[in-house]
Design a protein around this motif. Structure first.
Motif, PDB file in Angstrom:
ATOM      1  N   HIS A  26     100.410 -30.608  70.049  1.00 36.90           N
ATOM      2  CA  HIS A  26     100.182 -31.342  71.190  1.00 36.90           C
ATOM      3  C   HIS A  26      99.471 -32.709  70.767  1.00 36.90           C
ATOM      4  CE1 HIS A  26      99.603 -31.842  75.648  1.00 36.90           C
ATOM      5  NE2 HIS A  26      98.489 -32.159  75.158  1.00 36.90           N
ATOM      6  N   ILE A  27      98.356 -32.555  70.137  1.00 36.26           N
ATOM      7  CA  ILE A  27      97.476 -33.561  69.770  1.00 36.26           C
ATOM      8  C   ILE A  27      98.513 -34.618  69.032  1.00 36.26           C
ATOM      9  CG2 ILE A  27      95.638 -34.573  68.609  1.00 36.26           C
ATOM     10  CD1 ILE A  27      94.135 -32.062  69.257  1.00 36.26           C
ATOM     11  N   GLU A  28      99.187 -33.965  67.822  1.00 33.20           N
ATOM     12  CA  GLU A  28     100.012 -35.133  67.060  1.00 33.20           C
ATOM     13  C   GLU A  28     101.165 -35.690  67.863  1.00 33.20           C
ATOM     14  OE1 GLU A  28     103.350 -36.603  64.813  1.00 33.20           O
ATOM     15  OE2 GLU A  28     103.257 -34.532  65.863  1.00 33.20           O
ATOM     16  N   ARG A  29     101.807 -34.986  68.665  1.00 35.54           N
ATOM     17  CA  ARG A  29     102.924 -35.794  69.442  1.00 35.54           C
ATOM     18  C   ARG A  29     102.347 -36.696  70.351  1.00 35.54           C
ATOM     19  NH1 ARG A  29     106.521 -36.330  66.901  1.00 35.54           N
ATOM     20  NH2 ARG A  29     107.966 -36.483  68.628  1.00 35.54           N
ATOM     21  N   GLY A  30     101.055 -36.412  70.837  1.00 31.00           N
ATOM     22  CA  GLY A  30     100.457 -37.243  71.810  1.00 31.00           C
ATOM     23  C   GLY A  30     100.287 -38.746  71.118  1.00 31.00           C
ATOM     24  N   MET A  31      99.928 -38.773  70.086  1.00 30.60           N
ATOM     25  CA  MET A  31      99.817 -39.949  69.019  1.00 30.60           C
ATOM     26  C   MET A  31     101.209 -40.510  68.878  1.00 30.60           C
ATOM     27  SD  MET A  31      96.484 -39.104  66.451  1.00 30.60           S
ATOM     28  CE  MET A  31      97.015 -37.616  65.983  1.00 30.60           C
ATOM     29  N   ALA A  32     102.174 -39.740  68.610  1.00 26.68           N
ATOM     30  CA  ALA A  32     103.301 -40.308  68.446  1.00 26.68           C
ATOM     31  C   ALA A  32     104.136 -40.781  69.350  1.00 26.68           C
ATOM     32  CB  ALA A  32     104.468 -38.899  68.056  1.00 26.68           C
ATOM     33  N   PHE A  33     103.734 -40.261  70.559  1.00 30.79           N
ATOM     34  CA  PHE A  33     104.232 -41.096  71.953  1.00 30.79           C
ATOM     35  C   PHE A  33     103.816 -42.218  72.220  1.00 30.79           C
ATOM     36  CE2 PHE A  33     103.734 -41.710  76.640  1.00 30.79           C
ATOM     37  CZ  PHE A  33     104.990 -41.299  76.955  1.00 30.79           C
ATOM     38  N   LEU A  34     102.660 -42.710  71.646  1.00 32.63           N
ATOM     39  CA  LEU A  34     101.804 -44.091  71.727  1.00 32.63           C
ATOM     40  C   LEU A  34     102.698 -44.828  70.800  1.00 32.63           C
ATOM     41  CD1 LEU A  34      98.181 -44.865  71.623  1.00 32.63           C
ATOM     42  CD2 LEU A  34      99.798 -45.868  69.772  1.00 32.63           C
ATOM     43  N   VAL A  35     103.135 -44.499  69.593  1.00 31.89           N
ATOM     44  CA  VAL A  35     103.578 -44.920  68.534  1.00 31.89           C
ATOM     45  C   VAL A  35     105.302 -45.430  69.128  1.00 31.89           C
ATOM     46  CG1 VAL A  35     104.644 -44.953  66.112  1.00 31.89           C
ATOM     47  CG2 VAL A  35     102.422 -44.101  66.685  1.00 31.89           C
ATOM     48  N   GLU A  36     105.817 -44.509  69.773  1.00 33.20           N
ATOM     49  CA  GLU A  36     107.136 -44.499  69.847  1.00 33.20           C
ATOM     50  C   GLU A  36     107.656 -45.104  71.217  1.00 33.20           C
ATOM     51  OE1 GLU A  36     109.808 -41.382  68.605  1.00 33.20           O
ATOM     52  OE2 GLU A  36     108.261 -40.787  66.977  1.00 33.20           O
ATOM     53  N   HIS A  37     106.764 -44.958  72.298  1.00 37.03           N
ATOM     54  CA  HIS A  37     106.926 -45.383  73.703  1.00 37.03           C
ATOM     55  C   HIS A  37     105.743 -46.479  73.983  1.00 37.03           C
ATOM     56  CE1 HIS A  37     110.408 -42.822  74.045  1.00 37.03           C
ATOM     57  NE2 HIS A  37     109.833 -41.950  73.591  1.00 37.03           N
ATOM     58  N   PRO A  38     105.527 -47.511  73.296  1.00 34.34           N
ATOM     59  CA  PRO A  38     104.470 -48.083  73.555  1.00 34.34           C
ATOM     60  C   PRO A  38     104.242 -48.776  74.996  1.00 34.34           C
ATOM     61  CG  PRO A  38     105.808 -49.625  72.301  1.00 34.34           C
ATOM     62  CD  PRO A  38     106.495 -48.239  72.200  1.00 34.34           C
ATOM     63  N   ARG A  39     105.403 -49.192  75.602  1.00 31.18           N
ATOM     64  CA  ARG A  39     105.349 -49.604  77.169  1.00 31.18           C
ATOM     65  C   ARG A  39     104.960 -48.617  77.869  1.00 31.18           C
ATOM     66  NH1 ARG A  39     111.009 -53.529  77.826  1.00 31.18           N
ATOM     67  NH2 ARG A  39     109.747 -55.637  77.236  1.00 31.18           N
ATOM     68  N   LEU A  40     105.388 -47.402  77.569  1.00 30.99           N
ATOM     69  CA  LEU A  40     104.780 -46.223  78.562  1.00 30.99           C
ATOM     70  C   LEU A  40     103.341 -46.262  78.506  1.00 30.99           C
ATOM     71  CD1 LEU A  40     107.586 -43.481  78.346  1.00 30.99           C
ATOM     72  CD2 LEU A  40     107.172 -45.300  80.021  1.00 30.99           C
ATOM     73  N   ALA A  41     102.914 -46.424  77.142  1.00 30.81           N
ATOM     74  CA  ALA A  41     101.212 -46.129  76.918  1.00 30.81           C
ATOM     75  C   ALA A  41     100.538 -47.324  77.307  1.00 30.81           C
ATOM     76  CB  ALA A  41     101.276 -45.969  75.274  1.00 30.81           C
ATOM     77  N   ARG A  42     101.020 -48.647  77.268  1.00 32.97           N
ATOM     78  CA  ARG A  42     100.431 -49.597  78.090  1.00 32.97           C
ATOM     79  C   ARG A  42     100.558 -49.278  79.359  1.00 32.97           C
ATOM     80  NH1 ARG A  42     103.942 -52.873  74.617  1.00 32.97           N
ATOM     81  NH2 ARG A  42     104.932 -53.805  76.568  1.00 32.97           N
TER      82      ARG A  42
END
Length: 222
Positions: A92-108
């Motif tokens: 869960h934690i690793e994929r949360g970081m991966a989400f930031l990497v692969e979906h930067p607009r959603l993270a922004r």
């Protein structure tokens, strides 16, 4: 919330409207985001926008509280459902970081809602997002208690949830930024910086976070 006419749109048009709205809100503060730009990029008349949402705030609220969480859940996928409690938490934690990497607009988009200087009408959204995240984490910890992986009581579970959220939320974010030597805004805006947060580094950080949490929560002695 979207009106029924929004869900009645052809899937391609609906997806394009959502995609362009995310892009506009990710690239501009809420106050500066333009419905005209969203309509133009989505190739719909601006007037027809009001057939789908009440106003800009209605669209923004739905994106943050419904659409972005839906996309994140889809991204996390079934991997977070496999293995024992601690293995699932690590994924869960690793994929949360991966989400930031692969979906930067959603993270922004999510990061913008956390800005304490944001427009008054949108500040409450950040609290709602945090509470929703805490509820999901509490449910996961409850499973850990039920399986015997975590020792806790009903009275301390709420405190445990908040502490774990701090570790895998702001705490882990700060650890990542320290490793990259950059600010969050720079990471979200730079493909090169995000690429430095590769799978190997994410797994190491996730393992370290889980080890820290394990020492705090421990295994049930029952």
């Amino acid at each position: 919330m979207p009106k029924s006419t929004f869900f009645g749109l052809p899937e391609e048009r609906r997806d394009r409207l959502v995609r362009e709205a995310i892009a506009e809100f990710a690239d501009h503060p809420y106050a500066e985001a333009s419905l005209s730009q969203i309509a133009r990029r989505a190739r719909i008349p601006k007037g027809s926008f009001y057939q789908y949402f009440e106003d800009k705030l209605d669209l923004y609220r739905w994106l943050l509280t419904e659409e972005v969480p839906r996309q994140k859940r889809a991204f996390l996928g079934a991997a977070c459902l496999e293995g024992d409690f601690w293995a699932r938490l690590e994924v869960h934690i690793e994929r949360g970081m991966a989400f930031l990497v692969e979906h930067p607009r959603l993270a922004r988009l999510s990061a913008a809602a956390a800005d304490p200087t944001a427009t008054v009408e949108v500040r409450g959204l950040h609290k709602a997002i945090c509470e929703a995240g805490a509820a999901e984490l509490r449910a996961l910890l409850e499973e850990g208690v039920a399986s015997g992986a975590v020792r806790s009581t009903d009275t301390s579970l709420e405190v445990a949830t908040r502490l774990v959220a701090a570790v895998i939320g702001p705490g882990l974010t700060e650890a990542v930024l320290q490793e990259l030597g950059a600010e969050l805004h720079d990471v979200l805006a730079s493909d090169a910086l995000r690429k430095q947060l590769g799978p190997k580094r994410r797994r190491r950080l996730a393992q370290q976070a889980v080890q820290f949490i394990q020492r705090g929560l421990g295994a049930s002695t029952a």
